[in-house]
Design an enzyme around this catalytic site. Structure first.
Site, PDB file in Angstrom:
ATOM      1  N   ASP A   5      20.491  29.520  -6.104  1.00  0.00           N
ATOM      2  CA  ASP A   5      21.497  29.839  -5.083  1.00  0.00           C
ATOM      3  C   ASP A   5      21.095  29.308  -3.714  1.00  0.00           C
ATOM      4  O   ASP A   5      21.870  28.645  -3.025  1.00  0.00           O
ATOM      5  CB  ASP A   5      21.643  31.374  -4.963  1.00  0.00           C
ATOM      6  CG  ASP A   5      22.743  31.922  -5.855  1.00  0.00           C
ATOM      7  OD1 ASP A   5      23.734  31.224  -6.058  1.00  0.00           O
ATOM      8  OD2 ASP A   5      22.602  33.060  -6.326  1.00  0.00           O
TER       9      ASP A   5
ATOM     10  N   GLU B 197      25.923  33.658   1.538  1.00  0.00           N
ATOM     11  CA  GLU B 197      25.503  34.920   0.956  1.00  0.00           C
ATOM     12  C   GLU B 197      23.980  35.075   0.967  1.00  0.00           C
ATOM     13  O   GLU B 197      23.471  36.180   1.034  1.00  0.00           O
ATOM     14  CB  GLU B 197      26.016  34.966  -0.488  1.00  0.00           C
ATOM     15  CG  GLU B 197      25.808  36.261  -1.185  1.00  0.00           C
ATOM     16  CD  GLU B 197      26.436  36.273  -2.571  1.00  0.00           C
ATOM     17  OE1 GLU B 197      26.445  37.341  -3.176  1.00  0.00           O
ATOM     18  OE2 GLU B 197      26.901  35.217  -3.035  1.00  0.00           O
TER      19      GLU B 197
ATOM     20  N   ASP C 287      29.638  30.130  -0.703  1.00  0.00           N
ATOM     21  CA  ASP C 287      29.067  30.907  -1.808  1.00  0.00           C
ATOM     22  C   ASP C 287      28.452  29.881  -2.748  1.00  0.00           C
ATOM     23  O   ASP C 287      29.170  29.178  -3.470  1.00  0.00           O
ATOM     24  CB  ASP C 287      30.131  31.741  -2.534  1.00  0.00           C
ATOM     25  CG  ASP C 287      29.500  32.744  -3.502  1.00  0.00           C
ATOM     26  OD1 ASP C 287      28.322  32.538  -3.882  1.00  0.00           O
ATOM     27  OD2 ASP C 287      30.163  33.713  -3.879  1.00  0.00           O
TER      28      ASP C 287
ATOM     29  N   ILE D  55      26.574  29.800  -5.573  1.00  0.00           N
ATOM     30  CA  ILE D  55      26.878  29.912  -7.004  1.00  0.00           C
ATOM     31  C   ILE D  55      27.598  31.244  -7.198  1.00  0.00           C
ATOM     32  O   ILE D  55      26.964  32.302  -7.223  1.00  0.00           O
ATOM     33  CB  ILE D  55      25.615  29.836  -7.896  1.00  0.00           C
ATOM     34  CG1 ILE D  55      24.926  28.475  -7.751  1.00  0.00           C
ATOM     35  CG2 ILE D  55      25.976  30.073  -9.366  1.00  0.00           C
ATOM     36  CD1 ILE D  55      23.654  28.320  -8.569  1.00  0.00           C
ATOM     37  N   ASP D  56      28.921  31.189  -7.293  1.00  0.00           N
ATOM     38  CA  ASP D  56      29.696  32.410  -7.502  1.00  0.00           C
ATOM     39  C   ASP D  56      29.700  32.745  -8.993  1.00  0.00           C
ATOM     40  O   ASP D  56      29.812  31.854  -9.829  1.00  0.00           O
ATOM     41  CB  ASP D  56      31.132  32.219  -6.999  1.00  0.00           C
ATOM     42  CG  ASP D  56      31.937  33.509  -7.057  1.00  0.00           C
ATOM     43  OD1 ASP D  56      31.502  34.493  -6.432  1.00  0.00           O
ATOM     44  OD2 ASP D  56      32.975  33.543  -7.731  1.00  0.00           O
TER      45      ASP D  56
ATOM     46  N   THR E 170      27.053  34.593 -10.472  1.00  0.00           N
ATOM     47  CA  THR E 170      25.664  34.298 -10.859  1.00  0.00           C
ATOM     48  C   THR E 170      25.322  34.872 -12.229  1.00  0.00           C
ATOM     49  O   THR E 170      24.581  34.261 -13.003  1.00  0.00           O
ATOM     50  CB  THR E 170      24.680  34.861  -9.807  1.00  0.00           C
ATOM     51  OG1 THR E 170      25.124  34.467  -8.511  1.00  0.00           O
ATOM     52  CG2 THR E 170      23.284  34.323 -10.015  1.00  0.00           C
TER      53      THR E 170
ATOM     54  N   ASP F 147      33.615  34.565  -0.642  1.00  0.00           N
ATOM     55  CA  ASP F 147      34.301  34.520  -1.941  1.00  0.00           C
ATOM     56  C   ASP F 147      35.720  33.988  -1.820  1.00  0.00           C
ATOM     57  O   ASP F 147      36.255  33.416  -2.772  1.00  0.00           O
ATOM     58  CB  ASP F 147      34.395  35.924  -2.557  1.00  0.00           C
ATOM     59  CG  ASP F 147      33.060  36.479  -2.998  1.00  0.00           C
ATOM     60  OD1 ASP F 147      32.309  35.747  -3.664  1.00  0.00           O
ATOM     61  OD2 ASP F 147      32.760  37.643  -2.671  1.00  0.00           O
TER      62      ASP F 147
END
Length: 402
Positions: free
Chosen positions: A54, A79, A153, A155-156, A158, A319
């Site tokens: 991430d 994030e 974001d 890696i949405d 995860t 997001d």
């Protein structure tokens, strides 16, 4: 400016390459496998590997944008924190170094001397990526850089990324879970007004070659600024008027014809029972469950569903910003659900669009950037109004104000 959007597309593809490499290169995949064992994280690592992936993606995006557009890197928010503390209490700041060798050395510290993994990761981090789209190349828009902020974001979804299921079957094109639900989200907004202006959604895992097991992805983008609306679903255009005309034409062509039929919606598995009960009366059987806020928003962008609705306060600005910008370019948007349910439809007031420049009063940490009232993502304003009137009719008065 379209130059910034072009560069964001390139860095999103580099980010997708990192995400794919961590699943496809053996040295990196072994570290991902470690994450599957609950309570058995290798104590020697300064950080769990999923967080490292991430953070690397986020730092690559920041550093690449700063290199091309000096000053912009400081206005990219995401994030993840890039500061790690290992078991000895040493602080390690994860960053993209000027050379591949220096990045290898830094990763080596984080990964406790795992040279093979460090070299594999550094190689993909420093690889050049070329990404072009004729529709974007055909238009030049100048947006002052100092008015822009960026939400990322890296890696949405995860959990789906770590779990790594590749054999999930879709339901009418919508994946309930699996790698297809993983997205990389980059949204650009006006720091004065909070209005989303540009969005990039990169879906790294769309289709897999069954012989090589290699994944291919897909990238979607949109730009909405001062009356110009253009997105990746359009053929190339050269003037503002034609882009607006094309945008109208490509809005969900079946939406008008479907007003007499149930709406379709995508929801979270954790959605409240009261909302699900009301939705079942509005949508009938056409309610789909899916993982990942970014992916559910993408389902609306792609026209797989009419609506993405979420009543909880557990999505954040990073997001929603990217998809919101793309939907604006398509004639849709993303609104605050709670405010919509409390709004008098006869007031003549505009729909309460989500904004991205100010935090929630009195909130601390990540909660200050939560979408507190929940959200609805939609492709057509007229369709949303009809949907809301039906939803309100089926929600008990107490439910509409929770």
């Amino acid at each position: 400016m379209s130059g910034i959007l072009r560069e964001l597309l390139c860095v999103s593809e580099k980010a997708a390459n990192i995400a794919r490499a961590c699943r496809q290169q053996e040295a990196l995949f072994q570290l991902l496998i470690e994450e599957k064992k609950e309570g058995e994280k290798n104590k020697k690592f300064a950080v769990d590997f999923k967080t490292l992936a991430d953070v690397l993606v986020q730092e690559v995006i920041k550093q690449n944008m700063e290199n091309k557009f000096p000053g912009l890197g400081k206005k990219i928010f995401g994030e993840e924190s890039n500061e790690f503390t290992n078991d000895l209490g040493e602080k390690i700041i994860m960053r993209l170094c000027p050379t591949e060798e220096e990045t290898v050395d830094l990763l080596n510290k984080v990964l406790n001397g795992n040279k093979l993994a460090s070299e594999a990761l550094a190689k993909v981090v420093h690889q050049d990526v070329v990404f072009s789209d004729p529709a974007l190349d055909a238009i030049e828009i100048n947006i002052p850089q100092d008015t822009l902020g960026v939400w990322v974001d890296p890696i949405d979804s995860t959990y789906q990324y770590i779990k790594g299921s590749a054999d999930i079957k879709s339901n009418q094109g919508i994946f309930p879970s699996g790698l297809q639900c993983v997205t990389i989200l980059i949204g650009v907004y006006d720091i004065q007004t909070g209005v989303p202006l540009m969005g990039v959604i990169n879906q790294p895992f769309v289709s897999q070659d069954l012989n090589t097991l290699r994944w291919k992805g897909q990238c979607y983008w949109g730009l909405s600024y001062m009356g110009t609306n253009i997105h990746s679903f359009l053929p190339p255009v050269s003037t503002r008027n034609s882009s607006e005309t094309q945008s109208q034409v490509t809005q969900n062509p079946s939406s008008e014809a479907e007003y007499s039929h149930p709406f379709s919606a995508v929801i979270s598995t954790s959605e409240k029972e009261t909302i699900k009960a009301a939705l079942s009366r509005v949508c009938g059987e056409r309610i789909f469950r899916a993982a990942g806020a970014g992916y559910k928003s993408l389902c609306v962008v792609l026209g797989l569903v009419d609506i993405y609705i979420f009543s909880e306060d557990t999505t954040f600005k990073w997001d929603s910003c990217a998809a919101h910008a793309i939907l604006r370019a398509m004639g849709g948007g993303m609104v605050d659900l709670k405010e919509c349910l409390e709004r008098n439809p006869n007031s003549g007031l505009d729909l309460p669009q989500l904004a991205y420049h100010v935090g929630n009063r009195g909130a601390a940490g990540v909660d200050q950037w939560a979408n507190k009232g929940g959200l609805i993502a939609y492709r057509s304003k007229k369709q949303l109004e009809t949907f809301l009137s039906l939803l309100l009719r089926h929600l008990a008065p107490a439910d509409a104000h929770t």
